[in-house]
Design a protein around this motif. Structure first.
Motif, PDB file in Angstrom:
ATOM      1  N   ALA A  61       9.032  11.143  11.899  1.00 50.24           N
ATOM      2  CA  ALA A  61       8.143  12.251  11.549  1.00 50.24           C
ATOM      3  C   ALA A  61       6.703  11.981  11.974  1.00 50.24           C
ATOM      4  CB  ALA A  61       8.201  12.513  10.048  1.00 50.24           C
ATOM      5  N   ARG A  62       6.387  10.720  12.267  1.00 47.64           N
ATOM      6  CA  ARG A  62       5.053  10.354  12.757  1.00 47.64           C
ATOM      7  C   ARG A  62       5.065  10.126  14.273  1.00 47.64           C
ATOM      8  NH1 ARG A  62       1.356  10.160   8.373  1.00 47.64           N
ATOM      9  NH2 ARG A  62       2.616  10.678   6.539  1.00 47.64           N
ATOM     10  N   ASP A  63       6.071  10.681  14.941  1.00 51.22           N
ATOM     11  CA  ASP A  63       6.151  10.733  16.406  1.00 51.22           C
ATOM     12  C   ASP A  63       6.558   9.420  17.066  1.00 51.22           C
ATOM     13  OD1 ASP A  63       5.466  13.434  16.409  1.00 51.22           O
ATOM     14  OD2 ASP A  63       3.321  12.970  16.440  1.00 51.22           O
ATOM     15  N   PHE A  64       7.079   8.473  16.299  1.00 57.90           N
ATOM     16  CA  PHE A  64       7.632   7.267  16.904  1.00 57.90           C
ATOM     17  C   PHE A  64       9.084   7.520  17.267  1.00 57.90           C
ATOM     18  CE2 PHE A  64       4.031   5.440  14.627  1.00 57.90           C
ATOM     19  CZ  PHE A  64       3.539   4.547  15.568  1.00 57.90           C
ATOM     20  N   LYS A  65       9.480   7.039  18.445  1.00 57.34           N
ATOM     21  CA  LYS A  65      10.846   7.219  18.931  1.00 57.34           C
ATOM     22  C   LYS A  65      11.675   5.953  18.826  1.00 57.34           C
ATOM     23  CE  LYS A  65       9.614  11.357  20.146  1.00 57.34           C
ATOM     24  NZ  LYS A  65       9.953  12.505  19.265  1.00 57.34           N
ATOM     25  N   ALA A  66      11.025   4.805  18.624  1.00 55.83           N
ATOM     26  CA  ALA A  66      11.756   3.540  18.581  1.00 55.83           C
ATOM     27  C   ALA A  66      10.976   2.515  17.774  1.00 55.83           C
ATOM     28  CB  ALA A  66      12.007   3.012  19.995  1.00 55.83           C
ATOM     29  N   LEU A  67      11.692   1.477  17.361  1.00 53.89           N
ATOM     30  CA  LEU A  67      11.137   0.367  16.592  1.00 53.89           C
ATOM     31  C   LEU A  67      11.597  -0.920  17.257  1.00 53.89           C
ATOM     32  CD1 LEU A  67       9.804  -0.753  13.907  1.00 53.89           C
ATOM     33  CD2 LEU A  67      12.104  -0.609  12.910  1.00 53.89           C
ATOM     34  N   SER A  68      10.706  -1.907  17.339  1.00 52.75           N
ATOM     35  CA  SER A  68      11.055  -3.194  17.929  1.00 52.75           C
ATOM     36  C   SER A  68      10.675  -4.310  16.977  1.00 52.75           C
ATOM     37  CB  SER A  68      10.346  -3.393  19.276  1.00 52.75           C
ATOM     38  OG  SER A  68      10.702  -4.630  19.856  1.00 52.75           O
ATOM     39  N   ILE A  69      11.695  -5.023  16.462  1.00 54.66           N
ATOM     40  CA  ILE A  69      11.449  -6.170  15.599  1.00 54.66           C
ATOM     41  C   ILE A  69      12.161  -7.373  16.216  1.00 54.66           C
ATOM     42  CG2 ILE A  69      10.912  -4.914  13.493  1.00 54.66           C
ATOM     43  CD1 ILE A  69      13.819  -5.114  12.661  1.00 54.66           C
ATOM     44  N   PHE A  70      12.561  -8.349  15.393  1.00 56.29           N
ATOM     45  CA  PHE A  70      13.187  -9.563  15.903  1.00 56.29           C
ATOM     46  C   PHE A  70      14.562  -9.722  15.283  1.00 56.29           C
ATOM     47  CE2 PHE A  70      14.036 -14.087  16.296  1.00 56.29           C
ATOM     48  CZ  PHE A  70      13.602 -14.369  17.586  1.00 56.29           C
ATOM     49  N   GLY A  71      15.568  -9.976  16.110  1.00 54.56           N
ATOM     50  CA  GLY A  71      16.921 -10.185  15.627  1.00 54.56           C
ATOM     51  C   GLY A  71      17.876  -9.129  16.137  1.00 54.56           C
ATOM     52  N   ARG A  72      19.162  -9.355  15.928  1.00 55.73           N
ATOM     53  CA  ARG A  72      20.170  -8.417  16.394  1.00 55.73           C
ATOM     54  C   ARG A  72      19.990  -7.061  15.720  1.00 55.73           C
ATOM     55  NH1 ARG A  72      24.572 -10.100  19.451  1.00 55.73           N
ATOM     56  NH2 ARG A  72      24.727  -7.858  19.779  1.00 55.73           N
ATOM     57  N   ALA A  73      20.122  -6.007  16.501  1.00 55.63           N
ATOM     58  CA  ALA A  73      19.953  -4.646  16.002  1.00 55.63           C
ATOM     59  C   ALA A  73      21.248  -4.168  15.360  1.00 55.63           C
ATOM     60  CB  ALA A  73      19.557  -3.713  17.136  1.00 55.63           C
ATOM     61  N   GLU A  74      21.109  -3.466  14.241  1.00 53.93           N
ATOM     62  CA  GLU A  74      22.262  -2.865  13.589  1.00 53.93           C
ATOM     63  C   GLU A  74      22.389  -1.413  14.031  1.00 53.93           C
ATOM     64  OE1 GLU A  74      22.102  -3.314   9.389  1.00 53.93           O
ATOM     65  OE2 GLU A  74      21.857  -5.498   9.459  1.00 53.93           O
ATOM     66  N   ALA A  75      23.606  -1.017  14.325  1.00 50.70           N
ATOM     67  CA  ALA A  75      23.848   0.348  14.785  1.00 50.70           C
ATOM     68  C   ALA A  75      23.765   1.329  13.626  1.00 50.70           C
ATOM     69  CB  ALA A  75      25.226   0.440  15.447  1.00 50.70           C
ATOM     70  N   GLY A  76      23.479   2.584  13.959  1.00 50.80           N
ATOM     71  CA  GLY A  76      23.516   3.645  12.958  1.00 50.80           C
ATOM     72  C   GLY A  76      22.284   3.777  12.107  1.00 50.80           C
ATOM     73  N   ARG A 129       0.859  -1.184   0.000  1.00 48.90           N
ATOM     74  CA  ARG A 129       0.000   0.000   0.000  1.00 48.90           C
ATOM     75  C   ARG A 129       0.892   1.229   0.000  1.00 48.90           C
ATOM     76  NH1 ARG A 129      -3.238  -0.238   5.210  1.00 48.90           N
ATOM     77  NH2 ARG A 129      -1.251  -1.049   6.018  1.00 48.90           N
ATOM     78  N   SER A 130       0.311   2.379  -0.250  1.00 50.21           N
ATOM     79  CA  SER A 130       1.118   3.599  -0.292  1.00 50.21           C
ATOM     80  C   SER A 130       1.680   3.909   1.097  1.00 50.21           C
ATOM     81  CB  SER A 130       0.285   4.781  -0.789  1.00 50.21           C
ATOM     82  OG  SER A 130      -0.599   5.238   0.214  1.00 50.21           O
ATOM     83  N   ALA A 131       2.867   4.486   1.111  1.00 48.92           N
ATOM     84  CA  ALA A 131       3.503   4.830   2.384  1.00 48.92           C
ATOM     85  C   ALA A 131       2.640   5.802   3.185  1.00 48.92           C
ATOM     86  CB  ALA A 131       4.884   5.419   2.130  1.00 48.92           C
ATOM     87  N   ASP A 132       1.986   6.739   2.499  1.00 49.58           N
ATOM     88  CA  ASP A 132       1.158   7.711   3.217  1.00 49.58           C
ATOM     89  C   ASP A 132       0.014   7.038   3.967  1.00 49.58           C
ATOM     90  OD1 ASP A 132       2.710   9.833   2.440  1.00 49.58           O
ATOM     91  OD2 ASP A 132       1.421  10.433   0.770  1.00 49.58           O
ATOM     92  N   VAL A 133      -0.602   6.036   3.336  1.00 50.69           N
ATOM     93  CA  VAL A 133      -1.698   5.319   3.986  1.00 50.69           C
ATOM     94  C   VAL A 133      -1.189   4.553   5.200  1.00 50.69           C
ATOM     95  CG1 VAL A 133      -3.348   3.422   3.724  1.00 50.69           C
ATOM     96  CG2 VAL A 133      -3.138   5.147   1.929  1.00 50.69           C
ATOM     97  N   VAL A 134      -0.092   3.815   5.023  1.00 49.44           N
ATOM     98  CA  VAL A 134       0.451   3.008   6.116  1.00 49.44           C
ATOM     99  C   VAL A 134       0.902   3.896   7.280  1.00 49.44           C
ATOM    100  CG1 VAL A 134       2.250   1.387   6.774  1.00 49.44           C
ATOM    101  CG2 VAL A 134       1.147   1.169   4.542  1.00 49.44           C
ATOM    102  N   LEU A 135       1.652   4.938   6.970  1.00 48.52           N
ATOM    103  CA  LEU A 135       2.154   5.823   8.022  1.00 48.52           C
ATOM    104  C   LEU A 135       1.024   6.591   8.699  1.00 48.52           C
ATOM    105  CD1 LEU A 135       5.280   7.117   6.104  1.00 48.52           C
ATOM    106  CD2 LEU A 135       5.330   5.729   8.194  1.00 48.52           C
ATOM    107  N   GLY A 136      -0.001   6.935   7.929  1.00 42.98           N
ATOM    108  CA  GLY A 136      -1.149   7.603   8.522  1.00 42.98           C
ATOM    109  C   GLY A 136      -1.864   6.718   9.524  1.00 42.98           C
TER     110      GLY A 136
END
Length: 249
Positions: free
Chosen positions: A148-163, A103-110
């Motif tokens: 830009a949509r006011d999220f400060k963090a993301l949580s998924i599965f697996g080792r996090a990559e820096a940067g 779907r369009s990014a605008d729809v998903v992010l909205g």
């Protein structure tokens, strides 16, 4: 092998951390909450009894006042945003995704922003502005736009990559699912996963170990594993359970 022997490798690894003057950091995330259930009551009881913090990923489109009211008196609970509706928009030959390129990014992010606002209204300061994508999958193109949509963090599965463009607070050991099995995972396999995660971090302390649960599909085996895990780690000087808010600083 006895039950006690199954847990010996974890005990020994935590002893190694203690001997080195280190503490292994753990955090707990549970997915797919929408309303009060008997399974949720068990999760709350098990974590409350162990006196450890828990972040519950709530599906905004399917929840409301009932869950917020039930969680209001639970001081050890934080809430994160579990997508919008946990709906699959991928094709039949693809892995399930709500936050893919279908779907369009605008729809998903909205929708994600609407979900964040809705949960802020229900939970106030108990909400952590962290996105937990359904099925732990999100289009890479969306990630730089989450801030830009006011999220400060993301949580998924697996080792996090820096940067990356947003803070990551990931999970690494899924109590229910593995590539080989869905549910009733042998406790020895889960302990081995935990030990491997700790060994990869020893003396680095670069990333906390995230434990992922799914209370709605737990059977006796999952509840028994969590109860024993909390017993083994809750008072061990080589381990520390931390909240998502503390880890994100």
């Amino acid at each position: 092998m006895t039950d006690d022997q199954i847990w010996t490798p974890l005990r020994q690894e935590l002893d190694r951390w203690r001997a080195a003057g280190c503490q292994a950091r753990f955090w707990l995330r549970d997915d797919d909450a929408t309303e009060p259930t008997d399974a949720l009551e068990t999760l709350l009881e098990v974590t409350r009894r162990a006196c450890l913090p828990l972040t519950i990923a709530v599906i905004p489109a399917s929840t409301g006042e009932a869950l917020a009211t039930r969680l209001s008196g639970e001081g050890h609970i934080l809430v994160a945003v579990h997508g919008w509706s946990h709906a699959n928009h991928a094709g039949p030959d693809e892995k399930k995704q709500e936050l893919g390129r279908h779907r369009s990014a605008d729809v998903v992010l909205g929708q994600l922003h609407d979900g964040l606002v809705a949960l802020q209204g229900l939970y106030g300061p108990r909400l952590v502005p962290m996105l937990v994508p359904p099925w732990n999958r999100i289009s890479e193109a969306l990630v730089p736009q989450l801030g830009a949509r006011d999220f400060k963090a993301l949580s998924i599965f697996g080792r996090a990559e820096a940067g990356g463009p947003i803070r990551l607070l990931n999970t690494h050991v899924d109590v229910v699912n593995s590539r080989k099995q869905r549910g009733n995972r042998p406790h020895g396999d889960l302990v081995a996963d935990l030990v491997a995660q700790l060994q990869a971090r020893f003396a680095k302390d670069d990333e906390p170990v995230g434990i992922l649960t799914h209370h709605l599909v737990h059977g006796a085996s999952e509840w028994e594993f969590l109860t024993r895990l909390f017993q083994e780690t809750g008072h061990h000087p080589g381990a520390a359970w931390m909240s998502a808010r503390d880890l994100l600083g």
